[in-house]
Design a protein around this motif. Sequence first.
Motif, short mmCIF file in Angstrom:
data_model
loop_
_atom_site.label_atom_id
_atom_site.label_comp_id
_atom_site.label_asym_id
_atom_site.label_seq_id
_atom_site.Cartn_x
_atom_site.Cartn_y
_atom_site.Cartn_z
N VAL A 1 9.04 5.05 8.83
CA VAL A 1 9.84 5.01 7.60
C VAL A 1 9.08 5.65 6.45
O VAL A 1 9.66 6.42 5.66
N ASN A 2 7.81 5.38 6.31
CA ASN A 2 7.04 5.98 5.22
C ASN A 2 6.95 7.49 5.34
O ASN A 2 6.92 8.19 4.33
N ALA A 3 6.89 8.01 6.56
CA ALA A 3 6.79 9.45 6.74
C ALA A 3 8.07 10.18 6.34
O ALA A 3 8.03 11.38 6.04
N GLU A 4 9.20 9.49 6.32
CA GLU A 4 10.47 10.15 6.03
C GLU A 4 11.11 9.68 4.72
O GLU A 4 12.18 10.15 4.35
N LEU A 5 10.47 8.77 3.99
CA LEU A 5 11.12 8.08 2.89
C LEU A 5 11.07 8.84 1.57
O LEU A 5 12.00 8.74 0.77
N TYR A 6 10.03 9.63 1.31
CA TYR A 6 9.75 10.12 -0.04
C TYR A 6 10.15 11.58 -0.21
O TYR A 6 10.17 12.35 0.75
N PRO A 7 10.40 12.01 -1.47
CA PRO A 7 10.70 13.42 -1.73
C PRO A 7 9.48 14.29 -1.49
O PRO A 7 8.34 13.83 -1.57
N ALA A 8 9.71 15.57 -1.21
CA ALA A 8 8.63 16.47 -0.81
C ALA A 8 7.58 16.63 -1.89
O ALA A 8 6.40 16.79 -1.58
N ASP A 9 7.98 16.58 -3.16
CA ASP A 9 7.01 16.87 -4.22
C ASP A 9 5.97 15.77 -4.40
O ASP A 9 4.93 15.99 -5.01
N VAL A 10 6.23 14.57 -3.87
CA VAL A 10 5.24 13.49 -3.97
C VAL A 10 4.95 12.86 -2.62
O VAL A 10 4.32 11.81 -2.55
N ARG A 11 5.39 13.51 -1.54
CA ARG A 11 5.30 12.85 -0.23
C ARG A 11 3.86 12.51 0.14
O ARG A 11 3.56 11.40 0.58
N GLY A 12 2.95 13.47 0.01
CA GLY A 12 1.57 13.19 0.38
C GLY A 12 0.97 12.06 -0.43
O GLY A 12 0.31 11.17 0.10
N THR A 13 1.20 12.09 -1.75
CA THR A 13 0.64 11.05 -2.61
C THR A 13 1.27 9.69 -2.31
O THR A 13 0.57 8.67 -2.26
N ALA A 14 2.59 9.66 -2.13
CA ALA A 14 3.27 8.39 -1.86
C ALA A 14 2.84 7.80 -0.53
O ALA A 14 2.59 6.59 -0.41
N VAL A 15 2.74 8.64 0.50
CA VAL A 15 2.26 8.15 1.80
C VAL A 15 0.81 7.69 1.69
O VAL A 15 0.41 6.71 2.33
N GLY A 16 0.03 8.37 0.84
CA GLY A 16 -1.34 7.91 0.61
C GLY A 16 -1.38 6.53 -0.02
O GLY A 16 -2.20 5.69 0.36
N LEU A 17 -0.49 6.26 -0.98
CA LEU A 17 -0.43 4.93 -1.58
C LEU A 17 0.00 3.89 -0.55
O LEU A 17 -0.52 2.77 -0.54
N ALA A 18 0.95 4.26 0.31
CA ALA A 18 1.36 3.33 1.37
C ALA A 18 0.21 3.06 2.33
O ALA A 18 -0.02 1.91 2.74
N GLY A 19 -0.53 4.12 2.67
CA GLY A 19 -1.69 3.92 3.54
C GLY A 19 -2.76 3.06 2.87
O GLY A 19 -3.37 2.20 3.52
N LEU A 20 -2.96 3.27 1.56
CA LEU A 20 -3.92 2.44 0.82
C LEU A 20 -3.50 0.98 0.86
O LEU A 20 -4.33 0.08 1.06
N THR A 21 -2.21 0.72 0.69
CA THR A 21 -1.70 -0.65 0.76
C THR A 21 -1.98 -1.25 2.13
O THR A 21 -2.41 -2.41 2.25
N ASN A 22 -1.73 -0.47 3.18
CA ASN A 22 -1.99 -0.93 4.54
C ASN A 22 -3.44 -1.32 4.71
O ASN A 22 -3.76 -2.40 5.24
N TRP A 23 -4.35 -0.48 4.24
CA TRP A 23 -5.77 -0.73 4.46
C TRP A 23 -6.30 -1.84 3.56
O TRP A 23 -7.21 -2.58 3.96
N LEU A 24 -5.75 -1.98 2.35
CA LEU A 24 -6.16 -3.10 1.51
C LEU A 24 -5.75 -4.43 2.13
O LEU A 24 -6.52 -5.40 2.14
N ALA A 25 -4.52 -4.48 2.65
CA ALA A 25 -4.07 -5.70 3.32
C ALA A 25 -4.89 -5.94 4.58
O ALA A 25 -5.26 -7.08 4.91
#
Length: 535
Positions: free
Chosen positions: A452-476
């Motif tokens: 879902v995270n790989a397909e959820l965000y617009p192209a202009d922020v996709r890398g950054t948004a997926v990075g924030l999601a990954g950061l959330t995953n690793w913090l948890a």
Amino acid sequence: MPARPASGQIGVEMQPRETVLEVLNDTDPLLATSPRHDPAQGPEPPPSPRPRHLLLITCIAAIGGFLFGYDTGVISGALPYIRDSLLAPLAGHPARLARVQETIVASAVVGAGAGAAAGGRLSDHWGRRGTLALADGLFCVGALAMAAAQGLRVLILGRVLVGLGVGVASVTVPVLIAELAPPPLRARLVSLNVLAITGGQFAAYVVNWGAAHLPGSWRWMLGVAALPPLVQLAGLAMVPAPPSRKRSGGTHWGQLARPAVLRQLHVGLGLQALQQLCGINTVMYFTPLILEAAGVRNKQTVLLLSLFPAGVNAVGTLAGMYCIERYGRRRLLLTSTACVAGALLLLAAAFASAASHSPAVDLATSTCPAPSCTACLRRGCTFCGSVDDLTAPGQCQVGVPGGAALPAQACPGAGVPFSQGCPSSRAPLVLMGLMLYLAAFSPGLGPVPWAVNAELYPADVRGTAVGLAGLTNWLANAAVAQTFLSLLHALGPAGTWAAYAGVAALGWAWAHAFVPETRGRSLEQIQTAFEGGGP
């Protein structure tokens, strides 16, 4: 404004009746030769991969996922041997030993969080391939540092470097695959990366078991991780750059504040937090220690038994790759989360039953006063019990001077020392609970957050948004890894697993209310739905 789709779905679903080969043989704008280029849109992008190359390219990219999984799994088998070598002076101080072991595990997780935070923006600026090459370098250096470590500081430094590589790869690989894949196969191909993660975990358990018989076993376990990055570096030349997408003006951070993107981040970050807070990496990092706590003494037996949950995890991920397009992300997630909560309750019940039947202590012949084996171990002492009669009373003995574990010959008579868990007939029930937990987790809670995270965000922020999601995953992930052994010491195994079951139940209610269905929609259609006020 368009009406919000019913049942948490974005638009009309497309029934995925095609097989993988049928879809790959169809013409798709992401698989066919690039269309005629308009010079006004900037430099011409490289051609997209042909169908026969797509699976190979996905497999090369997914080596990053394999390394992600290997690092997750290998520390669980290496930790008991590190405990008995580098950490031997702490054997008589269980609370301090638990904190140090948590730090060894969590150091890689903290590094992964930093790597995930930076990886999204790096992949936007350097490109996906260049960012993966950086991750491979971090993997190699970190693995060699761990294998050569003569002290705790170098070991933790190596763990941090490997964690940085894991974090960078975890947010780069799913985006690269999603941008190259056609919509009917996008979730399945992204799930192939999750399969690589579980395959890496299973490979780690196999290596752990095989290296357990070698001198310096934990060094071999950790050092082998330097090899797969070299394979990926060699294969990255075959991976094309994803099709370019026009960016709008403004900074990333300003665009992340758009209402539609904030709604997407709520869903994406929430899914990643839910995945970790259900306790998955307590199992993946600490399976051998959990089995020791259930009363399994022999380390080789523990590592062999650990293969069964890891195998279930890999098979469940394969099932998830089939189900994620057939039944949809939302239904799979909700079913998986409910079953995870049930499996966690089974684990809590198994450990509660074991504690209630803990062997008594013969105080007359003991040097460490405690009423039962469970209380004996919580005091940092060793229980001398029987392997033939698991309920027979035993002696609670103080460890030898210097804090080392009590040797077998120090137990009176035919007693056998138990220092990590009490004699119990509930070990098979605990193993069954671990396998059921992973059978419930791996098809849904494992792949769905990443897909879902790989397909959820617009192209202009996709890398950054997926990075924030990954950061959330690793913090948890870090929060769970840093507290699990302390929770076991404070609440006991039954209370700890019951707490995770409560988190899973709350997560199910949140997912039911907020997670939409994205099956069968193009990346652009998903953006249109969110910009129209959904989900």
